[in-house]
Design a protein around this motif. Structure first.
Motif, PDB file in Angstrom:
ATOM      1  N   UNK A   1      67.667 -16.408  -4.583  1.00  0.00           N
ATOM      2  CA  UNK A   1      67.826 -17.372  -3.391  1.00  0.00           C
ATOM      3  C   UNK A   1      67.230 -17.110  -2.271  1.00  0.00           C
ATOM      4  N   UNK A   2      66.781 -15.891  -1.954  1.00  0.00           N
ATOM      5  CA  UNK A   2      66.325 -15.075  -0.862  1.00  0.00           C
ATOM      6  C   UNK A   2      65.132 -15.692  -0.525  1.00  0.00           C
ATOM      7  N   UNK A   3      64.303 -16.000  -1.659  1.00  0.00           N
ATOM      8  CA  UNK A   3      62.803 -16.701  -1.277  1.00  0.00           C
ATOM      9  C   UNK A   3      62.635 -17.682  -0.576  1.00  0.00           C
ATOM     10  N   UNK A   4      63.609 -18.585  -0.392  1.00  0.00           N
ATOM     11  CA  UNK A   4      63.562 -19.862   0.055  1.00  0.00           C
ATOM     12  C   UNK A   4      64.843 -20.226   0.970  1.00  0.00           C
TER      13      UNK A   4
ATOM     14  N   UNK B   1      66.371 -17.713  11.353  1.00  0.00           N
ATOM     15  CA  UNK B   1      67.263 -17.775  10.327  1.00  0.00           C
ATOM     16  C   UNK B   1      68.154 -19.385  10.196  1.00  0.00           C
ATOM     17  N   UNK B   2      67.922 -19.992  11.246  1.00  0.00           N
ATOM     18  CA  UNK B   2      68.522 -21.495  11.188  1.00  0.00           C
ATOM     19  C   UNK B   2      67.770 -22.358  10.670  1.00  0.00           C
ATOM     20  N   UNK B   3      66.431 -21.952  10.427  1.00  0.00           N
ATOM     21  CA  UNK B   3      65.312 -22.836   9.848  1.00  0.00           C
ATOM     22  C   UNK B   3      64.886 -22.434   8.670  1.00  0.00           C
ATOM     23  N   UNK B   4      63.942 -23.439   7.824  1.00  0.00           N
ATOM     24  CA  UNK B   4      63.511 -23.045   6.650  1.00  0.00           C
ATOM     25  C   UNK B   4      62.574 -21.815   6.909  1.00  0.00           C
ATOM     26  N   UNK B   5      62.786 -20.640   5.796  1.00  0.00           N
ATOM     27  CA  UNK B   5      62.016 -19.509   5.759  1.00  0.00           C
ATOM     28  C   UNK B   5      61.583 -19.528   4.351  1.00  0.00           C
ATOM     29  N   UNK B   6      60.402 -19.019   4.023  1.00  0.00           N
ATOM     30  CA  UNK B   6      59.964 -19.116   2.540  1.00  0.00           C
ATOM     31  C   UNK B   6      58.822 -18.041   2.512  1.00  0.00           C
ATOM     32  N   UNK B   7      59.170 -17.231   1.325  1.00  0.00           N
ATOM     33  CA  UNK B   7      58.057 -16.356   0.783  1.00  0.00           C
ATOM     34  C   UNK B   7      57.053 -17.148  -0.186  1.00  0.00           C
ATOM     35  N   UNK B   8      55.962 -17.738   0.772  1.00  0.00           N
ATOM     36  CA  UNK B   8      55.259 -18.607  -0.126  1.00  0.00           C
ATOM     37  C   UNK B   8      54.369 -18.196  -1.528  1.00  0.00           C
ATOM     38  N   UNK B   9      54.073 -16.878  -1.510  1.00  0.00           N
ATOM     39  CA  UNK B   9      53.367 -16.406  -2.713  1.00  0.00           C
ATOM     40  C   UNK B   9      54.302 -16.431  -3.849  1.00  0.00           C
ATOM     41  N   UNK B  10      55.762 -16.246  -3.754  1.00  0.00           N
ATOM     42  CA  UNK B  10      56.597 -15.875  -4.701  1.00  0.00           C
ATOM     43  C   UNK B  10      57.013 -17.140  -5.228  1.00  0.00           C
TER      44      UNK B  10
END
Length: 328
Positions: A190-193, A213-222
């Protein structure tokens, strides 16, 4: 295998405001070339003040009902797939129910992010397999521009707003309709997006979280790595379940997230480009709205013909992923 629900009407709604890559160059440190090469996106639609998720959903719903020649009074159920509702309560689906006059329909929202439309399609299909007289409206609708950090160039270039709707009924022809649906999730990732803020753990008035943190955060490569693998597996699951091969497909309609993900999936399935529908360049990632928006355009372009084998496949935050195989 006996088919389930059949899609008898489609509709789409898009904001009139267009935000191009050139426009984004004025907002954040990026360029049209950088965005295009990495994502395949050239522009996206963004709501203007006064436009809402429910407004888009209602417009798409009315078009789908008109195409299906079905009255709102005939609907038994409305499902809205979204993670950007107008309110936390009531559900966007009940706002749609009221505004289209579907007085006899139950209504609820479903949150499975970018896989939401297929998840909702699967729920509707099960209802109709139990009672083939039912008529169900499924909508994917998102206003992602309100969940985007316009200072984060890695995410703000990706997302757009829009809605797509489908009316489903029981098929009178066992050769048409949904053959099977396949739903999966892995909450350990869950923590990746994420969008952490505004839930009960981190209320909107609290000071526990930084603003981003109130907006979309994403670890794109993963996300990319997991998306390609999961979409291939769930696509093949649908084909195997129905004793089909990729060569049997007339069209694949994938979630429109990133052209590199779509191309990687196409190559893994061994399909020519003309068998994979892409409109990502015009709308960006519209999450749960992307597949129904693509279906509307595919139908308008004459790429969905009676008897065609059509595969829908998606991946989203959660992580969730899903597929549906249809005989059009």
């Amino acid at each position: 295998m006996k088919t389930g629900a059949v899609i008898c009407g489609l509709g789409a709604a898009l904001p009139s405001r267009v935000l191009t890559n050139k426009d984004l160059e004025q907002i954040v440190d990026t360029s049209d070339e950088w965005i295009t090469q990495r994502t395949g996106i050239k522009e996206r639609r963004i709501v203007s003040p006064g436009e809402s998720n429910s407004k888009l959903a209602v417009e798409a719903a009315k078009k789908a009902l008109a195409r299906a020649n079905i009255s709102p009074y005939e609907l038994d159920l409305i499902i809205v797939a979204t993670f950007t509702p107008d309110y936390l309560m009531p559900a966007t689906a009940v706002l749609v129910q009221d505004q289209i006059g579907a007085k006899n329909a139950g209504a609820f929202d479903l949150a499975a992010t970018c896989s939401g439309f297929i998840y909702a399609l699967s729920v509707a299909d099960q209802f109709i397999r139990a009672d083939r007289s039912r008529k169900i409206l499924v909508i994917g609708s998102e206003v992602l521009s309100h969940k985007v950090n316009w200072e984060d160039r890695t995410t703000c270039v990706l997302f757009g707003d829009g809605a797509g709707a489908a009316v489903l009924t029981g098929s009178t022809n066992d050769q048409r309709g949904i053959l099977s649906t396949h739903l999966h999730a892995d909450g350990s990732l869950w923590h990746l997006l994420t969008v952490k803020g505004c839930g009960s753990l981190y209320p909107p008035c609290g000071d526990e979280l930084p603003r981003e943190e109130y907006y979309i955060k994403m670890q794109g490569r993963e996300v990319f790595k997991h998306a390609v693998r999961a979409m291939e597996i769930v696509a093949r699951e649908a084909l195997d379940r129905n004793n089909c091969s990729p060569e049997d497909l007339a069209l694949v309609v994938p979630h429109q997230a990133n052209i590199r993900i779509i191309e990687a999936l196409r190559e893994r399935l061994g399909l020519p480009s003309e068998k994979v529908f892409v409109n990502l360049h015009k709308y960006g990632n519209t999450s749960a709205a992307s597949i129904p928006l693509a279906l509307v355009e595919a139908e308008e372009e004459g790429r969905l013909k009676s008897g065609d084998l059509v595969l829908l496949v998606a991946f989203g935050g959660g992580f969730t992923w899903a597929s549906a195989l249809l005989r059009w």
